[in-house]
Design an enzyme around this catalytic site. Sequence first.
Site, PDB file in Angstrom:
ATOM      1  N   ASP A  99      21.354  68.920  20.306  1.00 43.84           N
ATOM      2  CA  ASP A  99      20.346  68.523  21.304  1.00 43.84           C
ATOM      3  C   ASP A  99      19.643  69.720  21.945  1.00 43.84           C
ATOM      4  OD1 ASP A  99      21.397  66.058  20.764  1.00 43.84           O
ATOM      5  OD2 ASP A  99      21.909  65.559  22.834  1.00 43.84           O
ATOM      6  N   ASP A 100      18.528  69.393  22.580  1.00 45.13           N
ATOM      7  CA  ASP A 100      17.799  70.249  23.530  1.00 45.13           C
ATOM      8  C   ASP A 100      16.878  71.305  22.915  1.00 45.13           C
ATOM      9  OD1 ASP A 100      19.239  68.717  25.259  1.00 45.13           O
ATOM     10  OD2 ASP A 100      20.264  70.365  26.280  1.00 45.13           O
ATOM     11  N   HIS A 150      14.242  63.526  22.288  1.00 40.66           N
ATOM     12  CA  HIS A 150      15.202  63.737  23.383  1.00 40.66           C
ATOM     13  C   HIS A 150      14.451  63.874  24.713  1.00 40.66           C
ATOM     14  CE1 HIS A 150      19.150  64.568  24.958  1.00 40.66           C
ATOM     15  NE2 HIS A 150      18.953  65.853  25.203  1.00 40.66           N
ATOM     16  N   HIS A 154      13.521  66.466  29.626  1.00 39.97           N
ATOM     17  CA  HIS A 154      14.969  66.327  29.855  1.00 39.97           C
ATOM     18  C   HIS A 154      15.317  65.766  31.233  1.00 39.97           C
ATOM     19  CE1 HIS A 154      19.275  67.167  29.207  1.00 39.97           C
ATOM     20  NE2 HIS A 154      18.941  67.286  27.930  1.00 39.97           N
ATOM     21  N   TYR A 191      21.344  63.288  28.787  1.00 36.38           N
ATOM     22  CA  TYR A 191      22.670  62.939  29.360  1.00 36.38           C
ATOM     23  C   TYR A 191      23.226  61.633  28.773  1.00 36.38           C
ATOM     24  CZ  TYR A 191      20.152  65.964  32.577  1.00 36.38           C
ATOM     25  OH  TYR A 191      19.371  66.962  33.097  1.00 36.38           O
ATOM     26  N   HIS A 244      24.807  71.347  20.944  1.00 39.10           N
ATOM     27  CA  HIS A 244      23.467  71.744  21.393  1.00 39.10           C
ATOM     28  C   HIS A 244      22.958  72.930  20.587  1.00 39.10           C
ATOM     29  CE1 HIS A 244      24.956  69.263  24.678  1.00 39.10           C
ATOM     30  NE2 HIS A 244      23.678  69.084  25.036  1.00 39.10           N
TER      31      HIS A 244
END
Length: 292
Positions: A99-100, A150, A154, A191, A244
């Site tokens: 992720d991210d 995603h 965020h 999250y 991540h």
Amino acid sequence: MRGNRGYRTFTISCALVFMALITCLSGCTAVREWSSNVYAGGVITEPAIQNSEPATPIKVDPKAKPTLKEEPIPPIEEESAPPSKDKQDTRKLVALTFDDGPDNNYTSDIMDILKEYKVHATFFVVGLQVVKYPEMAKRIVDEGHTIGNHSWSHKDLTKLTSIARDEEINKTQQAIKEATGIVPELMRAPYGAISDAVLKSIHNENMKHVYWTVDTRDWAGTAVADMHENVLANTDVGGIILMHSFGGRRNAIAHTIKLLPSLIEDLTAKGYEFVTVDELIEADQAYASIVK
Ligand code: ZN
């Protein structure tokens, strides 16, 4: 008159008997054939085939029941075989997710390792990062990985108005499409925070929401050995492992890079095969409670 008539009747009768005899002795083919072929010199032989025309094939009605009474044949019992293995995916599949990202540092290192091990993963990317590093987003797709949404910045989508929430989702779809040509079909909310309203927004964009089964907590700088132990102990068929490729605490993702090769090797040794989340869904191995 009576005498003449009687004579005439006698003559006609004689003529009829005579004709019948002639017919029988010289004209009756059945008698001739039987005498010349079947019984020759006291030895019974097979009758010769007289007909020179090609035999007409006998048409058999497949539906016709046999005329002879036969013992009833018990129906052949169909084998109670297990379901075809072609349809049943018996592989032990798991999915690695990052992720991210993308960024121009760890995302690249992760893809280098994945390429070395011939493993495909799923990257849930943030819109703001995609517009910063569109080439890296493109590389994710070019190297056979799956790219997912995603959100744009965020934020916790459950705390946004519906307009702001839809914007977070739609702007990211657009950015990913511009960078890669792909419109994502998978999303992971920041999250993993979802509500009915968030899910509805995601489904409206023809996407599924993807949670995880194992959280490495790599973003917190968790020790490599601890993450390794956690993943090995808690991964099962259909597992989705959360990691991540950007963000987190200082140097946290460096631990992810160190963890990745041993994770791939040791899960492979336990018989697991790595696939993207969409392949996991396709193979019917994703948990309904995890992929909605
Ligand atoms: Zn995230």
